[in-house]
Design an enzyme around this catalytic site. Structure first.
Site, mmCIF file in Angstrom:
data_model
loop_
_atom_site.group_PDB
_atom_site.id
_atom_site.type_symbol
_atom_site.label_atom_id
_atom_site.label_comp_id
_atom_site.label_asym_id
_atom_site.label_seq_id
_atom_site.Cartn_x
_atom_site.Cartn_y
_atom_site.Cartn_z
ATOM 1 N N SER A 144 33.005 35.692 52.073
ATOM 2 C CA SER A 144 34.267 36.239 51.580
ATOM 3 C C SER A 144 35.159 36.695 52.740
ATOM 4 C CB SER A 144 33.996 37.361 50.583
ATOM 5 O OG SER A 144 35.154 37.666 49.843
ATOM 6 N N ASP A 170 32.361 30.895 50.623
ATOM 7 C CA ASP A 170 33.516 31.161 49.760
ATOM 8 C C ASP A 170 34.494 32.120 50.446
ATOM 9 O OD1 ASP A 170 34.760 30.323 47.439
ATOM 10 O OD2 ASP A 170 34.155 32.080 46.298
ATOM 11 N N HIS A 255 31.562 33.653 42.845
ATOM 12 C CA HIS A 255 31.916 33.931 44.237
ATOM 13 C C HIS A 255 30.655 33.977 45.104
ATOM 14 C CE1 HIS A 255 34.434 35.162 47.473
ATOM 15 N NE2 HIS A 255 34.191 36.466 47.419
#
Length: 493
Positions: A144, A170, A255
């Site tokens: 992230s 991601d 996610h």
């Protein structure tokens, strides 16, 4: 956050800050092979390298977490560290803990990513200068916001030599999507950069994960927008597994899937997932992109084939909803002739596959368009298990009462003499390509005299020679006979 940290964070966003302080906001925790335990390495304090048993002769993998809601290191971090050490004992695994600056409002945490990237760069330069640790032996794995932190670390490190590898799991989308390469993770940040995109589904113009390519190889499992097993309908399963925190698990499921796909690549060495270069997921769903020629495919995760490319390459694959995530990809090309020329047919088919290892039964086939005239249709089928070499196909038209009525109506409209067969679909050949083995096969109707298919009927197709290649099928026939021996089909005249 301290006023000093705010000041440093702001100055780093202007690209001119370089940290020379003795203490860092980032805590560098060397994983110690014990559950959720680590040893703290302190910047500019060489004795802590010895105390923590850092081995300068081994590669370094550094895990960089993302935005924090609760100010705690998430469980996946320790799972990844353990997986890295269990499969590759001869490495150093460090967790870059930047919770103090990640546990902020999202826009502030975004601003802090540059500051943390600078700290990681300084830490790696210190290792290089003090113990001659080569930056080419560094692999940053960022999740992230941590993916962009890793990118900034790679771009801020001084000198012409780059870090060995950066993996973005991601990479975060908000405030990074559409930005220039210098303002996010990009292929220029390391000798090799790979990224896995798992939650790019947009809501009000924003997506949790970044959609645009940011690496040399960008993987989009299941199209990258969302992941199987993460739908809101699975919240009850998550609550049963995690308690009330299962609600949060549902929200972050897609996610965080990028993380678990990477861990899966470490834990299941015999089930590595292959992804294929394709323009978009709709083309991939037709099975059109299962080629490995000229580096058109690669392995997702830790064991990727590292190759720098002049342009980012987008790769697609399907996965299961849980670990191990690997599936086997097949392209099926079926040539249909619709004998009712003036009427489009929209049938539902199922297909059953017989392999040298296992069988797969009643797999549904959905054609994106109706069957008209004389045309070849291509589609993708994925299997959870390895069936071995495909030797026989059973193809069924799932007929209904509605279809039977249509055919009865056709028979009254189109007169033919008694004994004349009714019109249907002609299926002459089925061509198959196995993505994982790159094998191409051709199947012909077992009954040469009857190649017509009607509602509620099933036809059997066996390996045959492809007239375009004239390949021999002697070995395939042996496989088929062995499989059918002692079965009803084998003894049927």
């Amino acid at each position: 956050m301290t006023s000093l940290a705010v000041l440093l964070s702001s100055c780093c966003s202007l690209h001119w800050c370089h940290l020379n302080t003795q203490s860092l906001e980032t805590k560098f925790r060397l994983y110690t092979d014990r559950t959720e335990e680590s040893c703290l390495i302190l910047f500019n304090q060489l004795e802590t390298l010895d105390q923590c048993s850092f081995n300068a002769s081994l590669p370094l993998v550094m895990i960089v977490h993302g935005w924090s809601v609760d100010g705690m290191l998430e469980g996946w971090i320790w799972k990844m560290a353990a997986a890295l050490k269990s499969q590759h004992k001869q490495i150093n695994v460090i967790i870059a803990d930047w919770l103090t600056l990640a546990h902020q409002h999202y826009p502030i945490a975004v601003q802090n990513t540059r500051y943390i990237g600078q700290e990681i760069a300084d830490f790696l330069e210190w290792l290089e200068e003090s113990i001659q640790f080569s930056r080419s032996n560094v692999h940053l794995i960022g999740y992230s916001l941590g993916a962009h932190v890793s990118g900034f670390a790679g771009s801020y490190i001084s000198g012409t030599n780059k870090l060995g590898r950066i993996t973005g799991l991601d990479p975060a989308g908000p405030l990074f999507e559409g930005m220039s390469p210098t303002d996010r993770l990009s292929p220029d940040d390391a000798n090799f950069v790979d990224a896995i995109h798992t939650f790019t589904k947009q809501h009000m113009g924003l997506s949790v994960g970044i959609k645009q390519p940011v690496a040399h190889f960008d993987f989009y499992p299941n199209g990258g927008t969302f992941q199987p097993g993460c739908h809101i309908m699975h919240m009850y399963n998550h609550i049963a597994q995690y308690g009330i925190t299962g609600i949060a698990q549902t929200v972050k499921c897609a996610h965080e899937r990028s993380v678990h796909l990477f861990i899966d690549s470490l834990l299941h060495q015999d089930k590595q997932s292959t992804a294929y270069w394709c323009n978009d997921i709709s083309t991939f769903d037709r099975g059109m992109c299962l080629s490995c020629r000229k580096n058109r495919c690669n392995t997702l995760g830790y064991n990727i084939r590292e190759q720098r490319l002049p342009k980012s390459r987008r790769l697609f694959l399907k996965t299961r909803a849980h670990m191990p995530f690997k599936v086997y990809h097949y392209q099926f090309k079926i040539h249909f002739i619709n004998e009712i020329q003036e009427k489009q047919v929209d049938p539902t088919f199922t297909i059953s596959l017989t392999g040298t290892k296992q069988d797969a039964k009643n797999l549904p086939i959905t054609l994106v368009e109706g069957i008209n005239g004389n045309k070849t249709y291509s589609f993708l089928i994925t299997l959870d298990t390895d069936i071995g070499e495909l030797i026989m196909i059973k193809f069924r038209w799932e007929g209904t009462a509605v279809w039977e009525n249509i055919w009865d109506t056709v028979q009254t409209i189109i007169p033919w003499t008694k004994g004349t067969r009714r019109p249907g679909l002609i299926v002459k050949t089925i061509r198959v390509k196995a993505g994982e083995t790159q094998q191409k096969m051709t199947f012909c109707s077992q009954s040469i005299d009857n190649i017509h298919l009607h509602p509620a009927q099933e036809k059997t197709f066996v390996r045959c020679e492809d007239p375009r290649t004239q390949k021999t099928t002697h070995q395939n026939t042996i496989h088929l006979v062995k499989h059918l021996k002692n079965t009803e089909l084998f003894y049927t005249n």
